[in-house]
Design a protein around this motif. Structure first.
Motif, PDB file in Angstrom:
ATOM      1  N   ALA A  35      45.357  14.754  43.727  1.00  0.00           N
ATOM      2  CA  ALA A  35      46.365  15.885  42.726  1.00  0.00           C
ATOM      3  C   ALA A  35      47.355  16.274  44.015  1.00  0.00           C
ATOM      4  CB  ALA A  35      45.654  16.860  43.127  1.00  0.00           C
ATOM      5  N   ASP A  36      47.243  15.791  45.473  1.00  0.00           N
ATOM      6  CA  ASP A  36      48.172  16.020  46.276  1.00  0.00           C
ATOM      7  C   ASP A  36      49.712  15.096  46.204  1.00  0.00           C
ATOM      8  OD1 ASP A  36      46.844  14.373  48.040  1.00  0.00           O
ATOM      9  OD2 ASP A  36      46.989  15.012  49.888  1.00  0.00           O
ATOM     10  N   ARG A  37      49.430  13.592  45.493  1.00  0.00           N
ATOM     11  CA  ARG A  37      49.874  12.791  45.720  1.00  0.00           C
ATOM     12  C   ARG A  37      50.709  12.458  44.045  1.00  0.00           C
ATOM     13  NH1 ARG A  37      47.191   7.622  48.599  1.00  0.00           N
ATOM     14  NH2 ARG A  37      46.556   9.435  50.144  1.00  0.00           N
ATOM     15  N   LEU A  38      50.437  13.734  42.632  1.00  0.00           N
ATOM     16  CA  LEU A  38      51.126  13.637  41.486  1.00  0.00           C
ATOM     17  C   LEU A  38      52.149  14.538  40.953  1.00  0.00           C
ATOM     18  CD1 LEU A  38      50.646  11.762  39.519  1.00  0.00           C
ATOM     19  CD2 LEU A  38      49.101  13.219  38.512  1.00  0.00           C
ATOM     20  N   ARG A  39      52.875  14.712  40.407  1.00  0.00           N
ATOM     21  CA  ARG A  39      53.696  15.616  40.406  1.00  0.00           C
ATOM     22  C   ARG A  39      54.487  15.494  38.999  1.00  0.00           C
ATOM     23  NH1 ARG A  39      58.272  16.128  45.265  1.00  0.00           N
ATOM     24  NH2 ARG A  39      60.172  13.981  44.108  1.00  0.00           N
ATOM     25  N   ARG A  40      55.009  16.963  38.426  1.00  0.00           N
ATOM     26  CA  ARG A  40      55.591  16.696  37.211  1.00  0.00           C
ATOM     27  C   ARG A  40      57.118  16.918  37.860  1.00  0.00           C
ATOM     28  NH1 ARG A  40      51.842  19.953  34.168  1.00  0.00           N
ATOM     29  NH2 ARG A  40      51.493  20.190  36.489  1.00  0.00           N
ATOM     30  N   ARG A  41      58.348  16.271  37.224  1.00  0.00           N
ATOM     31  CA  ARG A  41      59.482  16.461  37.888  1.00  0.00           C
ATOM     32  C   ARG A  41      60.620  16.984  36.828  1.00  0.00           C
ATOM     33  NH1 ARG A  41      64.285  14.776  39.612  1.00  0.00           N
ATOM     34  NH2 ARG A  41      63.627  12.751  38.879  1.00  0.00           N
ATOM     35  N   ARG A  63      49.383  14.181  29.637  1.00  0.00           N
ATOM     36  CA  ARG A  63      49.702  12.653  30.400  1.00  0.00           C
ATOM     37  C   ARG A  63      49.491  13.109  32.000  1.00  0.00           C
ATOM     38  NH1 ARG A  63      48.398   8.857  29.430  1.00  0.00           N
ATOM     39  NH2 ARG A  63      49.829   7.698  30.796  1.00  0.00           N
ATOM     40  N   TYR A  64      49.787  14.298  32.024  1.00  0.00           N
ATOM     41  CA  TYR A  64      49.865  13.805  33.841  1.00  0.00           C
ATOM     42  C   TYR A  64      47.811  14.516  34.271  1.00  0.00           C
ATOM     43  CZ  TYR A  64      49.741  17.586  37.926  1.00  0.00           C
ATOM     44  OH  TYR A  64      49.672  17.984  39.405  1.00  0.00           O
ATOM     45  N   GLN A  65      47.219  15.298  32.701  1.00  0.00           N
ATOM     46  CA  GLN A  65      46.609  15.184  33.088  1.00  0.00           C
ATOM     47  C   GLN A  65      45.196  13.600  33.364  1.00  0.00           C
ATOM     48  OE1 GLN A  65      44.298  17.511  34.286  1.00  0.00           O
ATOM     49  NE2 GLN A  65      45.515  19.493  34.099  1.00  0.00           N
ATOM     50  N   TRP A  66      46.007  12.823  32.251  1.00  0.00           N
ATOM     51  CA  TRP A  66      45.247  11.778  32.437  1.00  0.00           C
ATOM     52  C   TRP A  66      45.399  10.657  33.551  1.00  0.00           C
ATOM     53  CZ3 TRP A  66      47.300   5.996  33.154  1.00  0.00           C
ATOM     54  CH2 TRP A  66      46.739   4.982  32.470  1.00  0.00           C
ATOM     55  N   TYR A  67      46.160  11.008  34.701  1.00  0.00           N
ATOM     56  CA  TYR A  67      46.521  10.213  36.189  1.00  0.00           C
ATOM     57  C   TYR A  67      45.442  10.984  36.774  1.00  0.00           C
ATOM     58  CZ  TYR A  67      51.105   7.749  34.367  1.00  0.00           C
ATOM     59  OH  TYR A  67      51.781   7.363  33.801  1.00  0.00           O
ATOM     60  N   LEU A  68      45.549  11.909  36.949  1.00  0.00           N
ATOM     61  CA  LEU A  68      44.252  12.991  37.567  1.00  0.00           C
ATOM     62  C   LEU A  68      43.050  12.596  37.332  1.00  0.00           C
ATOM     63  CD1 LEU A  68      45.485  16.779  38.090  1.00  0.00           C
ATOM     64  CD2 LEU A  68      45.388  14.756  39.420  1.00  0.00           C
ATOM     65  N   ASN A  69      42.910  12.794  35.850  1.00  0.00           N
ATOM     66  CA  ASN A  69      41.368  12.022  35.623  1.00  0.00           C
ATOM     67  C   ASN A  69      41.274  10.789  35.335  1.00  0.00           C
ATOM     68  OD1 ASN A  69      41.317  15.062  34.046  1.00  0.00           O
ATOM     69  ND2 ASN A  69      41.273  13.975  32.026  1.00  0.00           N
ATOM     70  N   LEU A  70      41.522   9.608  35.653  1.00  0.00           N
ATOM     71  CA  LEU A  70      41.706   8.885  36.658  1.00  0.00           C
ATOM     72  C   LEU A  70      41.037   8.841  37.743  1.00  0.00           C
ATOM     73  CD1 LEU A  70      42.685   6.613  33.685  1.00  0.00           C
ATOM     74  CD2 LEU A  70      40.562   6.385  34.080  1.00  0.00           C
ATOM     75  N   GLY A  71      41.828   9.077  38.506  1.00  0.00           N
ATOM     76  CA  GLY A  71      41.453   9.578  39.893  1.00  0.00           C
ATOM     77  C   GLY A  71      42.305  10.098  40.825  1.00  0.00           C
ATOM     78  N   LEU A  72      43.512   9.918  40.354  1.00  0.00           N
ATOM     79  CA  LEU A  72      45.092   9.962  41.082  1.00  0.00           C
ATOM     80  C   LEU A  72      44.615  11.167  42.220  1.00  0.00           C
ATOM     81  CD1 LEU A  72      48.281   8.186  40.001  1.00  0.00           C
ATOM     82  CD2 LEU A  72      46.504   7.505  41.331  1.00  0.00           C
ATOM     83  N   ASP A  76      61.005  22.135  14.840  1.00  0.00           N
ATOM     84  CA  ASP A  76      61.297  23.234  15.217  1.00  0.00           C
ATOM     85  C   ASP A  76      59.276  23.479  15.947  1.00  0.00           C
ATOM     86  OD1 ASP A  76      59.155  23.213  12.696  1.00  0.00           O
ATOM     87  OD2 ASP A  76      59.393  24.857  12.345  1.00  0.00           O
ATOM     88  N   GLN A  77      58.607  22.731  15.782  1.00  0.00           N
ATOM     89  CA  GLN A  77      57.369  22.138  16.972  1.00  0.00           C
ATOM     90  C   GLN A  77      57.778  21.347  17.997  1.00  0.00           C
ATOM     91  OE1 GLN A  77      54.262  20.505  14.339  1.00  0.00           O
ATOM     92  NE2 GLN A  77      54.872  22.206  13.003  1.00  0.00           N
ATOM     93  N   SER A  78      59.266  20.573  17.878  1.00  0.00           N
ATOM     94  CA  SER A  78      59.069  19.424  19.145  1.00  0.00           C
ATOM     95  C   SER A  78      59.050  19.786  20.466  1.00  0.00           C
ATOM     96  CB  SER A  78      59.953  18.983  18.710  1.00  0.00           C
ATOM     97  OG  SER A  78      61.558  19.663  19.303  1.00  0.00           O
ATOM     98  N   ASP A  79      59.718  21.138  21.224  1.00  0.00           N
ATOM     99  CA  ASP A  79      59.462  22.206  21.941  1.00  0.00           C
ATOM    100  C   ASP A  79      58.066  22.139  22.923  1.00  0.00           C
ATOM    101  OD1 ASP A  79      61.675  21.486  22.945  1.00  0.00           O
ATOM    102  OD2 ASP A  79      62.622  23.747  22.460  1.00  0.00           O
ATOM    103  N   ALA A  80      57.309  22.388  21.549  1.00  0.00           N
ATOM    104  CA  ALA A  80      55.692  22.902  21.983  1.00  0.00           C
ATOM    105  C   ALA A  80      54.530  21.549  21.797  1.00  0.00           C
ATOM    106  CB  ALA A  80      54.901  23.685  20.848  1.00  0.00           C
ATOM    107  N   HIS A  81      55.660  20.544  21.158  1.00  0.00           N
ATOM    108  CA  HIS A  81      54.556  19.461  21.259  1.00  0.00           C
ATOM    109  C   HIS A  81      55.071  18.527  22.909  1.00  0.00           C
ATOM    110  CE1 HIS A  81      52.074  18.604  17.594  1.00  0.00           C
ATOM    111  NE2 HIS A  81      53.097  19.291  17.150  1.00  0.00           N
ATOM    112  N   TRP A  82      56.313  18.455  22.939  1.00  0.00           N
ATOM    113  CA  TRP A  82      56.800  18.201  24.327  1.00  0.00           C
ATOM    114  C   TRP A  82      56.005  18.752  24.685  1.00  0.00           C
ATOM    115  CZ3 TRP A  82      60.755  19.560  28.086  1.00  0.00           C
ATOM    116  CH2 TRP A  82      61.529  18.827  28.867  1.00  0.00           C
ATOM    117  N   ASP A  83      55.758  19.800  25.890  1.00  0.00           N
ATOM    118  CA  ASP A  83      55.070  20.736  26.779  1.00  0.00           C
ATOM    119  C   ASP A  83      53.393  20.137  26.553  1.00  0.00           C
ATOM    120  OD1 ASP A  83      56.918  21.863  27.357  1.00  0.00           O
ATOM    121  OD2 ASP A  83      56.298  24.051  26.408  1.00  0.00           O
ATOM    122  N   ALA A  84      53.311  19.995  25.276  1.00  0.00           N
ATOM    123  CA  ALA A  84      51.305  19.503  25.778  1.00  0.00           C
ATOM    124  C   ALA A  84      51.587  17.938  26.049  1.00  0.00           C
ATOM    125  CB  ALA A  84      51.059  19.420  24.335  1.00  0.00           C
ATOM    126  N   TRP A  85      52.446  17.352  25.200  1.00  0.00           N
ATOM    127  CA  TRP A  85      52.421  15.325  25.720  1.00  0.00           C
ATOM    128  C   TRP A  85      52.151  15.924  27.325  1.00  0.00           C
ATOM    129  CZ3 TRP A  85      50.703  11.977  24.377  1.00  0.00           C
ATOM    130  CH2 TRP A  85      49.494  11.820  22.874  1.00  0.00           C
TER     131      TRP A  85
END
Ligand code: GAP
Length: 463
Positions: free
Chosen positions: A237-243, A226-235, A213-222
């Motif tokens: 933002a206009d070349r990174l997206r979630r799809r 993970r998106y933030q990790w790439y941004l924090n290491l400098g990628l 029952d928590q799996s959807d919330a954990h999925w969203d959080a991950w």
């Protein structure tokens, strides 16, 4: 610079500066296999270390592991890979090239335009055949089917089969996750785009076990983490997206998947997939191994099979994205072009270059003592050849954030000149301050540890 030019420039810089070489080059090269050179291995190791730090060290709900590449073949039957891990393969009868039937629009005919129409959906193609992507080999001296083993096509299954071991040995209970970095192998039909799609590659995978029952919330959080990790290491933002993947794209085990994509010179392409695998894998392994893979919940006095969220990234793809993203060229007023890799300091292969202005022993000795001291903490390179300008350029090309020049004045003022890569600004720093000056810039603290952060309520401070 056009996208094609950018890719050509990155590939040629990678070769020229010892980042990435073609495998077995002296024998003509092995298609789609690449070797990381002196700076390349430092870059890729830095990417993997940053990932491990973010997903294991900085979290209290994660542990790590390192499983064998070879597993019992039954594991690959249970996972569904023996039956379904395949791509549809077609041959062109004219030029004899082979393609994935589902990716025809992406490929160029090698014979174009002389023999084939060049668009493979208009070529003389065979019927699609299903081609399993797993590499097979034999264990032990006998080449018979009983000894068949597979080179793992994903590291994930090594985590699923150990799920119970982790619960028993680390006292972890869902929600918790297991992280692993390791080689994976796929006999891809159409590898290409440099290190983007290869037959041997490295994955950085997490299997996060959670209450259903928590799996959807954990999925969203991950997805967000993970998106933030790439941004924090400098990628950028206009070349990174979630799809979100469409239902026709989903792997056989996934209920839903969000891809993190990067705008490579060859278009938007997947860096990482965050899949909701439901209880597919643990149920499959329970059925095929006869072992109970459920978890007994003390609170509810019930047995249930954890659901799994899987952030699965490619170490080579991430490294390629950081490399492409960091590439920059600047032309000065004299018309001279500077090539610079603007890596995040955490990823730069060499953090500090030590450049004695002259090879004379008066400077060589203090330079080697400074280098030895800095080496205990960071990757350091000493360069004594050529003009100082040329040496700066060489360090710019491999993305070194700081160059430290020792000159004859250093002998009397006990200071050095530090030159920063991006701004090219130079400052004089006392040798006794050098380590802390660099540390402040190479490893900026994420939190100021203090009573107000640890006991915010008691001391009235802010977290
Ligand atoms: N366990 C799930 C899994 O393996 P995947 O989307 O097939 O999912 C995960 O692979 C990641 O592994 C991809 O996002 C990509 O970064 C990397 N990867 C997959 N195939 C690759 C290949 N042929 N070459 C390089 N990296 C690859």
């Amino acid at each position: 610079m056009s996208p094609n030019d950018l890719m050509d420039k990155v590939v040629s810089l990678a070769k020229r500066r010892g980042l990435i070489f073609q495998s077995s080059e002296i024998y003509g090269g092995l298609a789609s296999c690449w070797d990381y050179g002196a700076y390349g291995v430092l870059l890729k190791n830095a990417v993997k270390a940053a990932w491990w730090r973010s997903v294991v060290q900085e979290r209290d709900d994660m542990v790590g592991q390192d499983a064998a590449i070879l597993m019992r073949p039954e594991a690959w039957v249970a996972s569904g890979h023996v039956a379904t891990f395949s791509d549809p393969l077609v041959d062109c009868r004219t030029c004899k090239a082979r393609f994935r039937a589902d990716k025809l629009e992406d490929v160029q005919c090698p014979e174009k335009p002389s023999k084939c129409p060049g668009q493979h959906n208009a070529c003389d193609l065979t019927e699609a055949r299903s081609f399993n992507l797993m590499f097979k080999t034999f264990m032990g001296p006998v080449e018979e089917s009983a000894a068949t083993v597979y080179l793992r096509p994903e590291t994930a299954q090594g985590i699923f089969v150990n799920a119970k071991n982790h619960m028993n040995t680390t006292r972890r209970r869902p929600p918790f996750g297991v992280a692993q970095i390791g080689k994976a192998f796929r006999n891809e039909i159409t590898p290409g785009n440099f290190t983007f799609r290869t037959r041997e590659f490295e994955q950085m995978e997490i299997e996060y076990f959670c209450p259903p029952d928590q799996s959807d919330a954990h999925w969203d959080a991950w997805v967000e983490a993970r998106y933030q990790w790439y941004l924090n290491l400098g990628l950028k933002a206009d070349r990174l997206r979630r799809r979100a993947q469409g239902s026709d794209e989903l792997a056989h085990y996934a209920k839903a998947t969000v891809d993190i994509e990067y705008l490579f010179p060859f278009g938007w392409s997947e860096l990482e997939g965050i899949a909701h695998r439901g209880d597919y894998d643990l149920r499959q392994h329970a059925e095929h191994s006869g072992q109970d893979m459920s978890f007994f919940d003390d609170a509810t006095r019930e047995h249930w099979v954890p659901h799994v969220v899987e952030p699965s990234a490619g170490a080579d793809r991430a490294t390629l994205a950081f490399l492409v993203d960091a590439y920059d060229e600047e032309t000065d007023e004299k018309g001279e072009t500077r090539v610079v890799l603007r890596f995040h300091p955490r990823l730069a292969p060499i953090k500090v270059a030590i450049l004695p202005l002259s090879k004379k022993t008066e400077l060589a000795e203090p330079a080697s003592r400074i280098a030895a001291a800095m080496r205990t903490r960071w990757t350091v390179e000493t360069d004594t050849t050529g003009s100082i300008g040329k040496r700066y350029r060489r360090q710019d090309e491999i993305g070194t954030p700081f160059c430290v020049t020792i000159d004859f004045e250093s002998l009397t003022d006990h200071a050095v000149t530090v030159r920063e890569r991006d701004s090219m600004q130079q400052v004089r720093v006392g040798i006794d301050q050098l380590e802390s000056w660099l540390a402040e810039r190479l490893e900026p603290p994420t939190r100021q540890l203090g009573a107000s952060w640890i006991f915010p309520a008691a001391v009235g401070g802010q977290a």
